[in-house]
Scaffold this active site. Structure first.
Site, short mmCIF file in Angstrom:
data_model
loop_
_atom_site.label_atom_id
_atom_site.label_comp_id
_atom_site.label_asym_id
_atom_site.label_seq_id
_atom_site.Cartn_x
_atom_site.Cartn_y
_atom_site.Cartn_z
CE LYS A 247 -3.83 -1.83 2.84
NZ LYS A 247 -4.96 -1.70 1.92
NE ARG A 321 -11.18 -9.85 -1.23
CZ ARG A 321 -11.63 -9.00 -2.13
NH1 ARG A 321 -12.05 -9.43 -3.31
NH2 ARG A 321 -11.67 -7.71 -1.90
N1 BES Z 1 -8.03 -3.70 4.85
C1 BES Z 1 -8.27 -3.31 3.52
C2 BES Z 1 -9.60 -2.58 3.33
C3 BES Z 1 -9.71 -1.21 3.97
C4 BES Z 1 -9.43 -0.08 3.24
C5 BES Z 1 -10.15 -1.09 5.26
C6 BES Z 1 -9.57 1.16 3.84
C7 BES Z 1 -10.27 0.17 5.86
C8 BES Z 1 -9.99 1.29 5.14
C9 BES Z 1 -8.30 -4.53 2.61
O1 BES Z 1 -7.51 -5.60 3.00
C10 BES Z 1 -7.83 -4.12 1.28
O2 BES Z 1 -6.69 -3.77 1.16
N2 BES Z 1 -8.71 -4.16 0.29
C11 BES Z 1 -8.41 -3.79 -1.04
C12 BES Z 1 -8.96 -4.84 -1.95
C13 BES Z 1 -8.51 -4.70 -3.38
C14 BES Z 1 -7.05 -5.03 -3.50
C15 BES Z 1 -9.34 -5.64 -4.21
C16 BES Z 1 -9.04 -2.44 -1.29
O3 BES Z 1 -10.16 -2.19 -0.83
O4 BES Z 1 -8.40 -1.62 -1.96
MN MN Z 2 -5.51 -5.41 2.25
#
Ligand code: BES
Ligand code: MN
Ligand code: ZN
Length: 464
Positions: A247, A321
């Site tokens: 990230k 997931r």
């Molecule tokens: N933990 C994150 C989701 C999240 C984002 C929670 C912002 C709280 C605030 C999750 O694991 C994630 O990174 N999701 C990705 C999924 C994508 C790669 C399909 C996302 O939402 O960008």
């Molecule tokens: Mn994630």
């Protein structure tokens, strides 16, 4: 802080006495009517406050008028918000004792009142060497039973908020396991080898890039004659760096909160014995970190989940997931009636619903509706998202049964459809709390940080 029940607030000494004003009406305090309303034209619009000293003429040193707005528009949510607002105001003038004298409210407000106090009173100041002033006692005349019930729920919320506010260096998978074992419930912690034996290839892949060992946690509360059996699962990513699909710094900043679902489950389980519901409750957490260490799982890897389904890793940041997949299989195999999972799962859910409502999907309409209604009554907001078959298309993989991400559009729905593949026989609901679990600035009664999302709704659902 303590809530004390007293019948005559006028005879109670306190730093601040809170009284309410509906727009166009008077308060129960003559001096507030005279100075605030008649002289200063205080209108009592919702959320407005007016503070006036009593100069020794009354037992209360100050009176705080809180606006309830238009009477016909007033509701339990507003009562909770106004209560929190008044408490914050009292805290800001360093009051230690606060009385609340509400009049003219035509619904039973004790529970919402307690939530308002409990939420607004909260501050994560463990690591501050200098602590801010706090209210010590709140006096109120309300139903003992409702207050006591809500106080236990508030305690669970505080527990959950503290845990999710803790930095990842403290709230590790091992720490969560240690906490789970402290509740005096029937608890089993599975280590990496045991999870391997159970075939949890999706969960374990996520854990590979971290030096913190994964801990699969299963707590169980068993009553004498269970009327129902429920499993609650919390996403327990103790830190989500994104893994190799790392990230950007700004998105990683709050990712210690990626175990908010787990914190909710631990909060619920921390008080479950005090409620002794006639429901068997399983609290399940597949705890690990998502890190890009040299053993990390990689884009393109193919994983086999506990139910035998294969998953091609399209993005290592869609890790929640994967851990939930194995946790759902595990819960499903327990043969419970219902499974509810809570997860900070997708940024997409946050884009869709903002920071006010959580998203909910499931495989059973009745269960989903039931949870939405329960949440609403206790002050949480859940909004159902669609899980149309058409969304499934984008989860297809050329070389495995599915991939771990779908289309960017409708990302919360595709995440729900992915999870659905791992529930076979139980009724199931999935709550995406990404937008509501952690606030990056104060919102309503909440300070910045963890909100304890899910605790009120899940406990009330279990107790129903
Ligand atoms: N933990 C994150 C989701 C999240 C984002 C929670 C912002 C709280 C605030 C999750 O694991 C994630 O990174 N999701 C990705 C999924 C994508 C790669 C399909 C996302 O939402 O960008
Ligand atoms: Mn994630
Ligand atoms: Zn995550």
């Amino acid at each position: 802080m303590e809530i004390k029940l007293i019948s005559n607030l006028k005879e109670q000494e306190c730093d601040v006495l809170v009284v309410n004003q509906f727009e166009g009406e008077k308060t129960t305090e003559e001096i507030a009517n005279k100075y605030a309303i008649d002289e200063d034209k205080f209108e009592g619009k919702f959320g407005q406050t007016y503070l006036l000293p009593t100069y020794g003429k009354q037992l209360a040193r100050k009176i705080l008028v809180v606006g309830f707005g238009k009477k016909e528009e007033f509701n339990p949510d507003k009562l909770r918000q106004a209560t929190g607002k008044a408490l914050k105001k009292a805290m800001s003038i360093e009051a230690k004792t606060v009385g609340y004298d509400y009049s003219g409210v035509d619904f039973d407000w004790a529970e919402q009142f307690t939530y308002g106090i409990g939420i607004a009173d909260y501050k994560f100041d463990k690591y501050k060497t200098k602590k801010d002033s706090k209210v010590e006692t709140v006096y109120v005349n309300a139903s003992k039973e409702s207050i006591e019930k809500a106080e236990k729920i508030v305690k669970a919320m505080k527990f959950s908020r503290d845990l999710a506010n803790e930095p990842a260096q403290y709230a590790t998978p091992s720490k969560l396991a240690e906490i789970a074992q402290s509740f005096g419930l029937d608890t089993k912690i599975y280590d990496k080898e045991e999870c391997e034996k159970m075939g949890m290839g999706a969960y374990l892949a996520v854990a590979k890039g971290s030096s913190q060992p994964p801990k699969f946690i299963h707590m169980k509360y068993t009553p004498q004659n269970p009327k129902k059996r429920i499993a609650i699962i919390g996403k327990g990513i103790c830190f989500d760096s994104g893994g190799l699909d790392i990230k950007p710094a700004s998105s990683m900043l709050t990712m210690k909160d990626d175990m908010s679902g787990a914190a909710c489950v631990l909060g619920v389980m921390s008080v479950i014995k005090e409620f002794s519901p006639e429901v068997e409750v399983h609290g399940i957490i597949a705890a690990c970190e998502n890190m890009p260490g040299c053993s990390a799982y990689k884009p393109g890897d193919i994983l086999t989940a506990k139910n035998g389904k294969t998953i091609e890793v399209d993005n290592t940041d869609a890790e929640g997931r994967l851990t939930l997949a194995d946790a759902l299989c595990y819960a499903d195999e327990l043969g419970v009636d219902e499974i509810i999972d809570l997860a900070t799962l997708t940024g997409a859910c946050m884009v869709a619903l903002g920071t006010v409502a959580a998203g909910i999907v499931g495989n059973n309409d009745e269960l989903v509706k039931d949870i939405i209604n329960t949440a609403k009554i206790c002050g949480e907001r859940y909004w159902e998202l669609p899980m149309y078959e058409e969304y499934k298309e984008s989860l297809k993989s050329d070389i495995a049964d599915m991939q771990n991400t779908g289309s960017r559009w409708g990302g919360a729905s595709t995440a729900g459809l992915f999870l659905k593949e791992f529930v076979d026989k139980s009724k199931w609901a999935h709550i995406d709390i990404a937008g509501v679990a952690y606030y990056d600035k104060p919102q309503g009664e909440f300070v910045k940080g963890s909100t304890g999302a899910g605790v009120r709704a899940i406990l009330n659902y279990i107790l129903k």
